[in-house]
Every structure is written in structure tokens, then in C-alpha cells.
Design an enzyme around this catalytic site. Structure first.
Site, PDB file in Angstrom:
ATOM      1  N   HIS A  82      77.079  24.561  37.472  1.00  0.00           N
ATOM      2  CA  HIS A  82      76.803  24.218  38.873  1.00  0.00           C
ATOM      3  C   HIS A  82      76.033  25.337  39.535  1.00  0.00           C
ATOM      4  O   HIS A  82      76.356  26.513  39.369  1.00  0.00           O
ATOM      5  CB  HIS A  82      78.117  23.994  39.636  1.00  0.00           C
ATOM      6  CG  HIS A  82      77.903  23.803  41.114  1.00  0.00           C
ATOM      7  ND1 HIS A  82      77.534  22.595  41.647  1.00  0.00           N
ATOM      8  CD2 HIS A  82      77.988  24.677  42.157  1.00  0.00           C
ATOM      9  CE1 HIS A  82      77.407  22.728  42.962  1.00  0.00           C
ATOM     10  NE2 HIS A  82      77.675  23.978  43.292  1.00  0.00           N
ATOM     11  N   ASP A 161      86.151  14.614  50.149  1.00  0.00           N
ATOM     12  CA  ASP A 161      85.233  15.737  50.391  1.00  0.00           C
ATOM     13  C   ASP A 161      84.116  15.322  51.342  1.00  0.00           C
ATOM     14  O   ASP A 161      83.766  16.069  52.264  1.00  0.00           O
ATOM     15  CB  ASP A 161      84.637  16.224  49.070  1.00  0.00           C
ATOM     16  CG  ASP A 161      83.598  17.315  49.290  1.00  0.00           C
ATOM     17  OD1 ASP A 161      83.978  18.394  49.780  1.00  0.00           O
ATOM     18  OD2 ASP A 161      82.414  17.086  48.999  1.00  0.00           O
ATOM     19  N   ARG A 168      83.393  19.052  59.069  1.00  0.00           N
ATOM     20  CA  ARG A 168      83.053  20.486  59.076  1.00  0.00           C
ATOM     21  C   ARG A 168      81.693  20.715  59.709  1.00  0.00           C
ATOM     22  O   ARG A 168      81.466  21.703  60.407  1.00  0.00           O
ATOM     23  CB  ARG A 168      83.061  21.038  57.648  1.00  0.00           C
ATOM     24  CG  ARG A 168      84.443  21.227  57.044  1.00  0.00           C
ATOM     25  CD  ARG A 168      84.363  21.512  55.547  1.00  0.00           C
ATOM     26  NE  ARG A 168      83.539  22.681  55.261  1.00  0.00           N
ATOM     27  CZ  ARG A 168      82.965  22.917  54.092  1.00  0.00           C
ATOM     28  NH1 ARG A 168      83.112  22.051  53.089  1.00  0.00           N
ATOM     29  NH2 ARG A 168      82.250  24.003  53.901  1.00  0.00           N
ATOM     30  N   SER A 183      85.379  22.396  48.208  1.00  0.00           N
ATOM     31  CA  SER A 183      84.423  21.297  48.161  1.00  0.00           C
ATOM     32  C   SER A 183      83.702  21.271  46.815  1.00  0.00           C
ATOM     33  O   SER A 183      83.591  20.222  46.170  1.00  0.00           O
ATOM     34  CB  SER A 183      83.406  21.448  49.299  1.00  0.00           C
ATOM     35  OG  SER A 183      82.403  20.459  49.214  1.00  0.00           O
ATOM     36  N   LYS A 187      84.775  18.602  43.057  1.00  0.00           N
ATOM     37  CA  LYS A 187      83.833  17.757  42.312  1.00  0.00           C
ATOM     38  C   LYS A 187      83.697  18.225  40.866  1.00  0.00           C
ATOM     39  O   LYS A 187      83.513  17.419  39.956  1.00  0.00           O
ATOM     40  CB  LYS A 187      82.476  17.749  43.032  1.00  0.00           C
ATOM     41  CG  LYS A 187      82.533  17.097  44.412  1.00  0.00           C
ATOM     42  CD  LYS A 187      81.173  16.925  45.026  1.00  0.00           C
ATOM     43  CE  LYS A 187      80.597  18.184  45.616  1.00  0.00           C
ATOM     44  NZ  LYS A 187      81.181  18.542  46.930  1.00  0.00           N
TER      45      LYS A 187
END
Length: 434
Positions: A82, A161, A168, A183, A187
Site C-alpha cells: 500500500h 470507513d 472526518r 482507515s 482495508k
């Protein structure tokens, strides 16, 4: 316990239990807890942080709010890489094929870009008829055949999320480190993998501007992964200049293909090789970077990695022949050449400014509803440390609409800082946290 008591407990900086966190989040997901109460809770987290246990419970509850994906047909070592996002970041385009030809598999959710440039999905969607997997079955089929498992985010995966992020965004809590960490990791944990490698960008063109911020975010994400039993590593990488030479969706696909042919931008190669090394190391195949480097060189030189990308593109509906024929990709109508008005060494290239220069001509999105122009982009002819003479080409802008071209040109010129002294070499791998 009443919801207001849970919020009050967090406001007073007392640790919440697993059941209290579940009560709060389940209530918000099913509509019995209103926005204003979750907003109050988010602000309490913003000021009081979360403990390790709180963060783990919060993240798992987020993950379990939707579907999770397991690969029953894959016996490979599964790697989820990621990136926190940067300018010119085409690592995934190159990494997946290399991992697959080394006996591993990529299993990850990829997103569309919002801001400077397109995300991984936008890059691949510059290929005509290319479609990302939208279901678990499609993902498993392509991953099983190619070892490259990339899927777009779905409303069925971690729906909590999306709902909390929207809140947010309007309550000034987007930049809360524990909420960012949760967050991202909710995932990551929703899809099966043996190893999560987090490429945390640091610097001018990244969300995390300082090494201290990046280090803290990395520490919290690694903490979450390891607490729940998923090996997680964070690699802090430099984003004080764009990664590689190309910024723009089709052009980044081309740069990725060229890398798989052995024609690397130095900074891109350094980051990709480090990530592959870590994957091979934790799989138990190598002990040193040199061992890993030789293995990567071999699959590049043999053409196996390039062929893996070709097969992935074809199975996803695109024309795999683009690896040899770039005219199959969208082609921009116009080119603007930007030259230097001074002589010296490139001391810095402001990555965020370059990203904005690409965005205003259509390579990125200012809002989620903006339409990407896959053909446009910017090519850097000079990188940090290069010597440039007056009148020499710094960069080229490829565009279709001249509406914002002068604005883009000025941004590119503004981003280049040229000085008489040669700058110190940039370290692209800043730190590893595990």
C-alpha cells in the site's frame, strides 16, 4: 452503557473496551447513533489519541462492517503493498508483475486518485477497455492466473470507513494519525495476505510532510497489523521530488513498462527493489539485498515480468500489445517545452507543485467528480542533482486543452529550484519500521 457515556469516557482520556467501541460503531453503521455523537467521539480521539488495544478493536470493527476476501485458489505467498500516495507513484504497475514471476502474488485493493495525479486504477484505465475486477470471483480468477490481484474499492468492503471518512472530512479530523492508520489498515485487513508492506511517502509531495509525522503513522499501522497477527512493515520513502520522470496516467504506464524492460528511473528502481527484497526476505527466500537484486534482475532480463503484465492487461480486457506499441494508449495533442532561465544544479523539484501542474491540465482530480484526461501529463527532463544550462529543457507538458496551460507552465518553473552548488544525494529509502 449509554453512547454519551462512552464519548465522555474517551473525552476524559480513559481507555474504551472492545464492547464499548463495537457498541458505538455498530450503532453508527445501523443508524441508531447520529452523526453529531460520532463527530464528538472523533474530536475526542483527535485530542486524546488511542491506545494500542483501542486502535486494534476500532480497526477490526471497521473491517468487519463489510465483506472480507480470501483466496482459496492461491497457494502463493500473498503480498499487499500500500502506498500513502505521491506524485508519479507507479510502483504498483511494476511491482505486481515482478512479485508474480518470483512465485508470490499481489493481493490488494487499489483506489482512484483525488488530488495531484491519478491513482492506480486511473493509470490502468488509460488502457482502452481495461476493467478492474469488481467482484471477489473476478479478482480470484485473474489473481489465480497471473499472480496479480488488484481490485477497486467496493461499497461492500469496509463500508464503515467510507461513512466515517465523510464525517472526518467535515469535522476537521482528517489529519488524526490513529484515524488515518485505522482507515488504511481496516482495508488492508479486509483482504487476505501474508505480508503487508506500507510505502509511506514523506516530503513535499506527500500527505506526511515530515519524517516525524510519517514515522508516527507508520508505527501505528505496523502496531495494528502485528497486534492482529498480520506481519506488517512500513518503508518510509522520499517524496521531496516526483518519483520517476513521468507524471500522468498513460505516461506512467509507459514508464512502468520501460522499467520492466530494464530501463529504470533510478529512484523508482531503488524503491521497487527494496520492497521486493523485503517480500522475499519475509517469505524466507533471501537473507541479503544482493540476493534479492539478482533474482529481480533475472526476471527482468528474461522478459517474464513484462509478459506477466501483458497477461494481466489482457485478462482485464485491455490490449496486451501496448507493451510494444505505445500508440495504443491515449496520445496528447500538444506539447509545451519548458526551458531553464538559469544555469546550475537542480537542488529541489517541489513535488506538490508539479502534481498541481499536472492536475490543472486534467491528469488529476480537484474534486471526486472531475473526469481524468488519461493522455495528459508532465515529463521531467531534469531531476535533483542534474546540471542544467540556460536554455536547456527542464520538462515537457503534454496537453489537450490550452485553458490552463500557462498556469501549469508557471507551476513547473516555480517547482524547479536551481543553485550553483551541487546538492547532496537524495536517499529514497529513508527508514524501515517493523
Amino acid at each position: 452503557m449509554r453512547i454519551v457515556d462512552i464519548i465522555d469516557k474517551k473525552k476524559k482520556n480513559h481507555e474504551l473496551s472492545k464492547s464499548e467501541i463495537e457498541t458505538l460503531l455498530h450503532g453508527y453503521l445501523n443508524g441508531t447513533v447520529p452523526d453529531y455523537q460520532i463527530s464528538s467521539f472523533l474530536m475526542a480521539v483527535y485530542f486524546n489519541n488511542m491506545t494500542t488495544d483501542e486502535l486494534a478493536h476500532f480497526t477490526i470493527t471497521m473491517r468487519d462492517s463489510g465483506d472480507t476476501i480470501f483466496f482459496d485458489n492461491l497457494n502463493s505467498y500473498l503480498v499487499d503493498k500500500h502506498s500513502t500516495g505521491g506524485v508519479g507513484d507507479k510502483v504498483t504497475v511494476v511491482l505486481g508483475p515482478i512479485l508474480s514471476t518470483l512465485g508470490m502474488a499481489t493481493t490488494k485493493l487499489s483506489g482512484k486518485g483525488l488530488g495531484h495525479t491519478g491513482g492506480t486504477i486511473d493509470k490502468f484505465e488509460s488502457i482502452k477497455n481495461f476493467e478492474f475486477s469488481t467482484t471477489k470471483e473476478e479478482l480470484m480468477d485473474i489473481a489465480g492466473k497471473t499472480g496479480i490481484g488488484l481490485m477497486g474499492y467496493s461499497d461492500k468492503i469496509v463500508p464503515l470507513d467510507k461513512k466515517i471518512y465523510a464525517l472526518r472530512d467535515v469535522t476537521a479530523t482528517v489529519d488524526s494519525i490513529p484515524l488515518i492508520a485505522s482507515s488504511i489498515m481496516s482495508k488492508k485487513l479486509a483482504i487476505q495476505s501474508n505480508l503487508i508492506i506500507l510505502d509511506v511517502k514523506v516530503g513535499d509531495g506527500a500527505f506526511m510532510k515530515t519524517i516525524e509525522e510519517a514515522r508516527e503513522l507508520s508505527r501505528r499501522m505496523v502496531e495494528i497489523g502485528n497486534v492482529v497477527g498480520r506481519k506488517t512493515i512500513a518503508v518510509l520513502t522520499n517524496m521531496d521530488e516526483p518519483l520517476g520522470f513521468n507524471i500522468g496516467n498513460a505516461s506512467e504506464i509507459i514508464e512502468g513498462i520501460e522499467a520492466l524492460k530494464g530501463n529504470w528511473a533510478t529512484d523508482l528502481k531503488e524503491i521497487v527493489y527494496e520492497i521486493v527484497y523485503l517480500a522475499l526476505k519475509y517469505k524466507g527466500e533471501v537473507k541479503t539485498f544482493d540476493e534479492a537484486s539478482k533474482k529481480i534482475d533475472k526476471v527482468i532480463e528474461s522478459g517474464k515480468a513484462l509478459n506477466a503484465l501483458k497477461e494481466f492487461i489482457q485478462l482485464s480486457g485491455g490490449n496486451g500489445e501496448i507493451i510494444n506499441n505505445y500508440s495504443l494508449l491515449p496520445i496528447p495533442n500538444e506539447t509545451l517545452i519548458i526551458t531553464s532561465d538559469k544555469e546550475g544544479y537542480v537542488s529541489k523539484i517541489k513535488a506538490e507543485e508539479i502534481g498541481k501542474a499536472a492536475m490543472v491540465i486534467g491528469a488529476g482530480r480537484a474534486t471526486k467528480d472531475d473526469i481524468i484526461d488519461h493522455a495528459v501529463g508532465i515529463k521531467l527532463n531534469k531531476k535533483v542533482g542534474d546540471f542544467v544550462r540556460k536554455g536547456e529543457v527542464l520538462a515537457k507538458i503534454y496537453y489537450n486543452n490550452d485553458e490552463n496551460i500557462l498556469n501549469s507552465k508557471n507551476m513547473v518553473l516555480k517547482s524547479y529550484i536551481i543553485k550553483k552548488e551541487k546538492p547532496k544525494k537524495i536517499n529514497n529509502i529513508l527508514e524501515i519500521i517493523e
